[in-house]
Motif scaffolding. Structure first.
Motif, PDB file in Angstrom:
ATOM      1  N   VAL A   1      47.927  37.708  48.284  1.00  0.00           N
ATOM      2  CA  VAL A   1      48.939  38.481  49.015  1.00  0.00           C
ATOM      3  C   VAL A   1      49.219  39.821  48.348  1.00  0.00           C
ATOM      4  O   VAL A   1      50.139  40.539  48.756  1.00  0.00           O
ATOM      5  CB  VAL A   1      50.245  37.669  49.180  1.00  0.00           C
ATOM      6  N   GLY A   2      48.438  40.167  47.323  1.00  0.00           N
ATOM      7  CA  GLY A   2      48.558  41.474  46.690  1.00  0.00           C
ATOM      8  C   GLY A   2      49.473  41.543  45.494  1.00  0.00           C
ATOM      9  O   GLY A   2      49.710  42.641  44.962  1.00  0.00           O
ATOM     10  N   ALA A   3      50.001  40.402  45.017  1.00  0.00           N
ATOM     11  CA  ALA A   3      50.865  40.418  43.838  1.00  0.00           C
ATOM     12  C   ALA A   3      50.061  40.787  42.608  1.00  0.00           C
ATOM     13  O   ALA A   3      48.894  40.387  42.462  1.00  0.00           O
ATOM     14  CB  ALA A   3      51.514  39.051  43.651  1.00  0.00           C
ATOM     15  N   LYS A   4      50.660  41.532  41.710  1.00  0.00           N
ATOM     16  CA  LYS A   4      50.009  41.846  40.431  1.00  0.00           C
ATOM     17  C   LYS A   4      49.841  40.535  39.664  1.00  0.00           C
ATOM     18  O   LYS A   4      50.813  39.826  39.406  1.00  0.00           O
ATOM     19  CB  LYS A   4      50.852  42.829  39.632  1.00  0.00           C
TER      20      LYS A   4
ATOM     21  N   ASP B   1      36.392  42.940  34.018  1.00  0.00           N
ATOM     22  CA  ASP B   1      37.570  42.421  33.310  1.00  0.00           C
ATOM     23  C   ASP B   1      38.693  42.096  34.293  1.00  0.00           C
ATOM     24  O   ASP B   1      39.874  42.067  33.935  1.00  0.00           O
ATOM     25  CB  ASP B   1      38.053  43.416  32.251  1.00  0.00           C
ATOM     26  N   ALA B   2      38.319  41.858  35.558  1.00  0.00           N
ATOM     27  CA  ALA B   2      39.288  41.526  36.598  1.00  0.00           C
ATOM     28  C   ALA B   2      38.667  40.492  37.526  1.00  0.00           C
ATOM     29  O   ALA B   2      37.537  40.045  37.320  1.00  0.00           O
ATOM     30  CB  ALA B   2      39.692  42.781  37.371  1.00  0.00           C
ATOM     31  N   TYR B   3      39.414  40.098  38.558  1.00  0.00           N
ATOM     32  CA  TYR B   3      38.865  39.294  39.663  1.00  0.00           C
ATOM     33  C   TYR B   3      38.712  40.258  40.841  1.00  0.00           C
ATOM     34  O   TYR B   3      39.687  40.527  41.555  1.00  0.00           O
ATOM     35  CB  TYR B   3      39.811  38.153  40.033  1.00  0.00           C
ATOM     36  N   PRO B   4      37.519  40.802  41.069  1.00  0.00           N
ATOM     37  CA  PRO B   4      37.355  41.816  42.122  1.00  0.00           C
ATOM     38  C   PRO B   4      37.708  41.334  43.521  1.00  0.00           C
ATOM     39  O   PRO B   4      37.853  42.139  44.441  1.00  0.00           O
ATOM     40  CB  PRO B   4      35.859  42.155  42.028  1.00  0.00           C
ATOM     41  N   TRP B   5      37.851  40.044  43.702  1.00  0.00           N
ATOM     42  CA  TRP B   5      38.205  39.481  44.997  1.00  0.00           C
ATOM     43  C   TRP B   5      39.572  39.964  45.480  1.00  0.00           C
ATOM     44  O   TRP B   5      39.836  39.967  46.693  1.00  0.00           O
ATOM     45  CB  TRP B   5      38.258  37.953  44.899  1.00  0.00           C
ATOM     46  N   TYR B   6      40.453  40.356  44.535  1.00  0.00           N
ATOM     47  CA  TYR B   6      41.859  40.585  44.864  1.00  0.00           C
ATOM     48  C   TYR B   6      42.264  42.035  44.618  1.00  0.00           C
ATOM     49  O   TYR B   6      41.494  42.840  44.084  1.00  0.00           O
ATOM     50  CB  TYR B   6      42.731  39.650  44.034  1.00  0.00           C
ATOM     51  N   ALA B   7      43.510  42.346  44.974  1.00  0.00           N
ATOM     52  CA  ALA B   7      43.973  43.732  44.958  1.00  0.00           C
ATOM     53  C   ALA B   7      44.286  44.255  43.564  1.00  0.00           C
ATOM     54  O   ALA B   7      43.911  45.371  43.209  1.00  0.00           O
ATOM     55  CB  ALA B   7      45.211  43.856  45.855  1.00  0.00           C
ATOM     56  N   ASP B   8      44.979  43.456  42.754  1.00  0.00           N
ATOM     57  CA  ASP B   8      45.529  43.986  41.503  1.00  0.00           C
ATOM     58  C   ASP B   8      45.532  42.887  40.440  1.00  0.00           C
ATOM     59  O   ASP B   8      46.519  42.170  40.275  1.00  0.00           O
ATOM     60  CB  ASP B   8      46.956  44.509  41.755  1.00  0.00           C
TER      61      ASP B   8
END
Length: 591
Positions: free
Chosen positions: A529-532, A548-555
């Motif tokens: 849902v876009g939560a950090k 170094d992130a989960y590219p599937w999501y926004a932030d």
């Protein structure tokens, strides 16, 4: 006048008895000849079964073994081979019953104890499996097989120290046995000691250079250590040596995940389709009256996508749903099948789609147990034109990292988000940070991926933060322990069922300033849902796809320790970053 017959004397009686005994012997002899003929016919069929087995034709081998049992129902060897075939083809319950029949006929065959134990183990009858292996060790104390399996099963039972000691003792007696080195390494790796396992796996491969399983396990260990190129080299070596089809499937599946983790997405997602091979151990039979979608044009089509593998993956794989919705167009229809708890959230997010749920069953038939997934809402007059597991769509829409748009793709309930924001604001001016530290599924093999609440001290003691509980399931004792150890309250939102009200949980996450979580369904819901969202993982994980992130999501950000599962090193780093976030400071580079 009738004659009175003389009474039979003892000699006459003896003669009658002797003749009866002769008839009994003759009858027994005829029966023995018949049995010998039956055994002969049975052994001929059994020989054919073994020949087929050696050629890798398990189906024909099993058919010939079945004929052997029909020719002689007391041929224990025929039942043994039939059980082996059934097991290799995945018909575990039927295999177990067949092994038991073979054991009834020949309780002195120790190899049956091993195979009975292995089948029971695969059926999660773990204590029974351990007992079979113990009996085998008593019968064959100089064979490595019993120690190999007992050490591993003790680890599954939650007794890793006993498992390690069992294997070390056996290795002292049989240091030349590659399978014992491999088993000890595997117990260490399952305990989160992948770095220590490498030397033992390498010794197994040195002792037996064609040992496919040792190379597979080396790949597994290197993968957990984030050394993905070395992992791929060993998976490839395993495939060069693997003969058993089930081993090839397992290695191919692990290799596909490693490819995705290394960022080789097009190759990796294509290879990931091995999970949909009917003989794969976790295969789920979908009863859907429509052909599988293979990437063809969707314009104007009715396509059903079915969630798979658990809540976390249902969220993550939903990343491609906006693309598919556009692909079917206004004249087509997207049908989305998810866990019933996700239906409100997904329907709100994709109002043009039809969202429903599945009905999972277990079928017991002549071939054993089958896991079935039915989709009642997409049946009868509402059958789709095409269908696919949701994860299978990824290969067509996410061929490189550039295809991931880093945007929210699920829409929380706006009214509930506003309500939660008001409740959180009443708690004070500090940053509101949601916490989830583990999965609900914490059996021995999964526990190593999650940190205990005791390790969260540095994070929980960060100033300027109010912590909100996102941990679903029974966690009251852990929350109380955090209060006792660190003097910190993890606030619970009254009236919100974090396990079953996923729509509410997602709305709460959207109202928070930050979510810090293990890789759980709670984290996936928040990120969707876009939560950090900050993910805390035991090591580099495949959904990072080399970033170094989960590219599937926004932030998102991912924090992982340099050494696998080194929570004591990781938590101070997370606490440091959280303190910067809580103070609204901007971290500047040192140089």
């Amino acid at each position: 006048m009738n004659r009175v017959l003389p009474l039979q004397d003892l000699d006459v009686k003896s003669g009658v008895d002797a003749r009866l005994q002769a008839l009994d012997k003759l009858e027994a002899l005829v029966g023995e000849v018949a049995r010998e003929k039956a055994r002969h016919r049975s052994n001929i069929a059994l020989k054919r079964a073994i020949q087929k087995w050696r050629k890798g034709d398990l189906v024909s081998a099993s058919q010939w073994a079945l004929r052997a049992t029909e020719a002689d129902e007391n041929n224990s060897k025929a039942f043994h081979v039939l059980a082996m075939g059934l097991e290799r083809m995945g018909h575990l319950h039927k295999a177990l019953l067949t092994y038991e029949r073979a054991f009834e006929l020949d309780p002195d065959d120790p190899e049956l104890l091993i195979n009975l134990g292995l089948t029971a183990w695969n059926l999660k009858l773990t204590e029974g499996a351990a007992r079979m292996f113990q009996l085998y060790i008593a019968a064959c104390p100089d064979s490595p097989l019993g120690y190999n399996n007992l050490g591993s099963v003790l680890c599954d039972l939650g007794h890793p120290d006993q498992g390690i000691e069992t294997l070390r003792t056996a290795l002292n007696r049989m240091p030349h046995e590659a399978i014992l080195w491999n088993a000890l390494a595997t117990v260490l790796a399952e305990e989160g000691r992948a770095d220590e396992s490498l030397v033992f796996y390498n010794e197994a491969a040195r002792l037996q250079p064609d040992f496919a399983r040792a190379y597979h396990n080396l790949g597994y260990a290197y993968q957990h250590l984030g050394r993905l190129e070395e992992a791929l080299e060993n998976y490839d070596e395993a495939l060069r040596h693997a003969v058993d089809p089930s081993e090839r499937r397992e290695t191919s599946h692990s290799r596909s995940i490693c490819l995705i983790g290394a960022g080789r997405l097009e190759e990796g997602f294509r290879a990931y389709e091995i999970r949909n091979e009917p003989r794969f151990r976790a295969y789920l039979h979908h009863l859907i009256d429509a052909p599988r979608w293979q990437g063809e044009d969707l314009a104007g089509k009715k396509l059903l996508l079915v969630g798979e593998q658990g809540l976390g993956d249902e969220f993550m794989f939903a990343n491609i749903l906006p693309d598919v919705q556009r692909a079917v167009g206004e004249t087509g229809k997207l049908q989305i099948c998810v866990d019933p708890r996700l239906v409100p959230l997904f329907q709100r997010s994709f109002p043009a789609a039809e969202v429903g749920t599945y009905d999972d069953r277990t079928l017991m038939d002549k071939d054993g147990n089958k896991a079935l997934r039915l989709v009642p809402f997409a049946s009868k007059e509402n059958v789709p034109d095409l269908w696919a597991p949701m994860g299978s769509a990824i290969q067509y829409y996410r061929k490189s990292l550039a295809d991931f748009r880093h945007e929210a793709f699920l829409t929380p309930d706006a009214d509930r988000v506003a309500s939660f924001r008001a409740r959180l604001a009443a708690m004070g001016p500090e940053k509101k940070v949601g916490l989830c530290w583990r999965s609900m599924m914490l059996e021995a093999k999964r526990a190593k991926y999650f940190s205990p609440i005791d390790a969260w001290g540095p994070v929980l003691q960060t100033p300027g933060v109010t912590f909100i509980n996102l941990q679903y399931g029974d966690c009251a004792a852990e929350i109380a322990r955090a209060q006792e150890l660190f003097g910190v309250t993890i606030h619970q939102i009254e009236g919100l069922d974090l396990r079953d009200d996923i729509d509410g949980s997602a709305a709460l996450c959207a109202a928070l300033d930050l979510v810090i979580s293990a890789p759980t369904a709670a984290a996936a819901a928040a990120a969707s849902v876009g939560a950090k969202t900050w993910f805390l993982t035991a090591g580099r994980s495949w959904p990072q796809m080399g970033t170094d992130a989960y590219p599937w999501y926004a932030d998102t950000r991912v924090f992982w320790p340099e050494k696998f599962r080194d929570w004591n090193a990781l938590m101070p780093e997370v606490a440091d970053e959280l303190e910067v976030f809580a103070s609204d400071a901007v971290r500047r580079p040192l140089f």
